[in-house]
Design an enzyme around this catalytic site. Structure first.
Site, mmCIF file in Angstrom:
data_model
loop_
_atom_site.group_PDB
_atom_site.id
_atom_site.type_symbol
_atom_site.label_atom_id
_atom_site.label_comp_id
_atom_site.label_asym_id
_atom_site.label_seq_id
_atom_site.Cartn_x
_atom_site.Cartn_y
_atom_site.Cartn_z
ATOM 1 N N PRO A 187 32.092 39.969 37.660
ATOM 2 C CA PRO A 187 32.021 41.269 36.997
ATOM 3 C C PRO A 187 33.366 41.996 36.903
ATOM 4 O O PRO A 187 34.177 41.931 37.831
ATOM 5 C CB PRO A 187 31.049 42.068 37.880
ATOM 6 C CG PRO A 187 31.015 41.356 39.178
ATOM 7 C CD PRO A 187 31.269 39.911 38.874
ATOM 8 N N ASN A 188 33.543 42.647 35.780
ATOM 9 C CA ASN A 188 34.697 43.507 35.482
ATOM 10 C C ASN A 188 35.986 42.740 35.166
ATOM 11 O O ASN A 188 36.972 43.335 34.750
ATOM 12 C CB ASN A 188 34.957 44.520 36.614
ATOM 13 C CG ASN A 188 33.750 45.402 36.851
ATOM 14 O OD1 ASN A 188 33.250 46.018 35.912
ATOM 15 N ND2 ASN A 188 33.251 45.447 38.062
ATOM 16 N N ARG A 232 42.346 47.081 33.306
ATOM 17 C CA ARG A 232 41.728 47.555 34.539
ATOM 18 C C ARG A 232 42.750 47.590 35.671
ATOM 19 O O ARG A 232 43.286 46.551 36.056
ATOM 20 C CB ARG A 232 40.614 46.575 34.891
ATOM 21 C CG ARG A 232 39.974 46.804 36.223
ATOM 22 C CD ARG A 232 39.119 45.609 36.628
ATOM 23 N NE ARG A 232 38.428 45.896 37.857
ATOM 24 C CZ ARG A 232 37.972 44.969 38.688
ATOM 25 N NH1 ARG A 232 38.113 43.695 38.405
ATOM 26 N NH2 ARG A 232 37.359 45.328 39.789
ATOM 27 N N TYR A 276 45.728 44.552 39.639
ATOM 28 C CA TYR A 276 45.360 43.236 39.104
ATOM 29 C C TYR A 276 46.376 42.661 38.116
ATOM 30 O O TYR A 276 46.198 41.542 37.626
ATOM 31 C CB TYR A 276 43.977 43.324 38.442
ATOM 32 C CG TYR A 276 42.886 43.710 39.421
ATOM 33 C CD1 TYR A 276 42.579 42.874 40.492
ATOM 34 C CD2 TYR A 276 42.191 44.914 39.292
ATOM 35 C CE1 TYR A 276 41.606 43.230 41.412
ATOM 36 C CE2 TYR A 276 41.200 45.272 40.200
ATOM 37 C CZ TYR A 276 40.914 44.424 41.261
ATOM 38 O OH TYR A 276 39.944 44.767 42.166
ATOM 39 N N ASN A 323 36.188 33.275 40.776
ATOM 40 C CA ASN A 323 36.575 34.618 41.204
ATOM 41 C C ASN A 323 35.317 35.464 41.032
ATOM 42 O O ASN A 323 34.995 35.891 39.925
ATOM 43 C CB ASN A 323 37.721 35.186 40.355
ATOM 44 C CG ASN A 323 38.149 36.562 40.860
ATOM 45 O OD1 ASN A 323 37.397 37.206 41.602
ATOM 46 N ND2 ASN A 323 39.330 37.008 40.467
ATOM 47 N N ALA A 373 33.531 41.700 42.698
ATOM 48 C CA ALA A 373 32.896 42.419 43.813
ATOM 49 C C ALA A 373 31.680 41.684 44.370
ATOM 50 O O ALA A 373 31.269 41.949 45.512
ATOM 51 C CB ALA A 373 32.508 43.825 43.372
ATOM 52 N N HIS A 418 31.621 40.190 47.969
ATOM 53 C CA HIS A 418 31.438 40.925 49.211
ATOM 54 C C HIS A 418 29.976 41.136 49.603
ATOM 55 O O HIS A 418 29.717 41.588 50.710
ATOM 56 C CB HIS A 418 32.175 42.272 49.102
ATOM 57 C CG HIS A 418 33.584 42.109 48.577
ATOM 58 N ND1 HIS A 418 34.532 41.364 49.247
ATOM 59 C CD2 HIS A 418 34.181 42.523 47.417
ATOM 60 C CE1 HIS A 418 35.662 41.354 48.543
ATOM 61 N NE2 HIS A 418 35.466 42.053 47.423
ATOM 62 N N GLU A 446 37.459 29.621 46.069
ATOM 63 C CA GLU A 446 37.272 31.070 45.871
ATOM 64 C C GLU A 446 38.654 31.629 45.540
ATOM 65 O O GLU A 446 39.620 31.402 46.279
ATOM 66 C CB GLU A 446 36.719 31.691 47.160
ATOM 67 C CG GLU A 446 36.583 33.202 47.100
ATOM 68 C CD GLU A 446 36.187 33.796 48.453
ATOM 69 O OE1 GLU A 446 35.662 33.065 49.331
ATOM 70 O OE2 GLU A 446 36.440 35.008 48.637
ATOM 71 N N HIS A 458 41.073 34.978 44.142
ATOM 72 C CA HIS A 458 41.222 36.411 43.889
ATOM 73 C C HIS A 458 42.641 36.706 43.425
ATOM 74 O O HIS A 458 43.600 36.130 43.963
ATOM 75 C CB HIS A 458 40.956 37.224 45.160
ATOM 76 C CG HIS A 458 39.583 37.014 45.707
ATOM 77 N ND1 HIS A 458 38.474 37.596 45.139
ATOM 78 C CD2 HIS A 458 39.142 36.246 46.730
ATOM 79 C CE1 HIS A 458 37.399 37.206 45.813
ATOM 80 N NE2 HIS A 458 37.782 36.381 46.775
ATOM 81 N N SER A 462 44.049 39.810 43.736
ATOM 82 C CA SER A 462 44.587 40.624 44.824
ATOM 83 C C SER A 462 44.263 39.949 46.157
ATOM 84 O O SER A 462 43.540 38.939 46.186
ATOM 85 C CB SER A 462 43.958 42.024 44.779
ATOM 86 O OG SER A 462 42.561 41.943 45.072
ATOM 87 N N ARG A 482 43.156 45.320 51.458
ATOM 88 C CA ARG A 482 42.617 46.477 50.720
ATOM 89 C C ARG A 482 41.536 47.186 51.550
ATOM 90 O O ARG A 482 41.575 47.133 52.778
ATOM 91 C CB ARG A 482 42.110 45.989 49.364
ATOM 92 C CG ARG A 482 43.240 45.344 48.534
ATOM 93 C CD ARG A 482 42.750 44.846 47.186
ATOM 94 N NE ARG A 482 42.244 45.949 46.378
ATOM 95 C CZ ARG A 482 41.483 45.763 45.289
ATOM 96 N NH1 ARG A 482 41.153 44.538 44.908
ATOM 97 N NH2 ARG A 482 41.065 46.806 44.597
HETATM 98 C C1 DQA Z 1 38.908 40.561 43.028
HETATM 99 C C2 DQA Z 1 38.816 41.348 44.350
HETATM 100 C C3 DQA Z 1 37.466 42.028 44.494
HETATM 101 O O1 DQA Z 1 37.429 42.785 45.691
HETATM 102 C C4 DQA Z 1 37.233 42.971 43.331
HETATM 103 O O2 DQA Z 1 35.941 43.544 43.426
HETATM 104 C C5 DQA Z 1 37.430 42.322 42.001
HETATM 105 C C6 DQA Z 1 38.567 41.426 41.826
HETATM 106 C C7 DQA Z 1 40.327 39.987 42.785
HETATM 107 O O3 DQA Z 1 40.450 39.095 41.957
HETATM 108 O O4 DQA Z 1 41.283 40.449 43.403
HETATM 109 O O5 DQA Z 1 36.721 42.600 41.038
HETATM 110 O O6 DQA Z 1 37.999 39.468 43.109
#
Ligand code: DQA
Length: 145
Positions: free
Chosen positions: A10-11, A18, A23, A74, A77, A80, A98, A100, A102, A107
């Site tokens: 998502p996102n 964003r 990011y 990836n 969120a 978590h 997995e 990411h 960031s 964080r």
């Molecule tokens: C993320 C890290 C997650 O905590 C966050 O919710 C994201 C992006 C990353 O790629 O750093 O949406 O997965």
């Protein structure tokens, strides 16, 4: 030649706009291009799916069983708290990464827990767009072993 499935949660469709300070400025299309180029250079194919819906990501993991040699995910969120994604990955036998952009451990505290990490081969986090190349290289290395 193997097929690698790249999944974006998502996102991540909003990358580039964003929170660029967190990011980066690369769009999701830019990241998929880097991953695809790296896969092709290593003699593999790459498929990509982005979804904002947990069930669609789970369906894609199920559909990869017996078809794709590796999954790079990836989960955004969902990382978590989405135990069902962790369960789907646990039932998938190929190489799993997995990924990411960031470093969630640097964080907010709620990002420090991953319900996915215990089911995967390895984790790459904190290298921004470069992580997409690293993840494909890591998969290709593992497939070559
Ligand atoms: C993320 C890290 C997650 O905590 C966050 O919710 C994201 C992006 C990353 O790629 O750093 O949406 O997965």
């Amino acid at each position: 030649m193997a097929t690698i499935l790249l999944l974006s949660g998502p996102n991540l469709n909003l990358l580039g706009e964003r929170e660029p300070e967190v990011y980066g400025t690369a769009t999701l299309a830019d990241l998929v291009e880097v991953a695809t180029r790296t896969a092709v250079a290593r003699g593999h194919d790459l498929e990509h799916l982005q979804s904002n819906h947990e069930g669609s990501l789970i369906d894609a993991i199920h559909a990869a069983r017996g078809r794709c040699a590796a999954i790079i995910v990836n989960p955004g969120a969902f990382t978590h708290y989405a135990h069902a994604i962790g369960d789907a990955l646990a039932a998938y036998d190929g190489v799993k990464i997995e990924l990411h952009l960031s470093n969630p451990h640097a964080r907010e505290p709620w990002r420090h827990r991953s319900v996915v990490s215990s089911t995967v081969t390895g984790v790459i986090a904190g290298f921004g767009a470069g992580g997409y190349r690293l993840a494909v290289e890591a998969v290709a290395d593992r497939l070559a072993e």
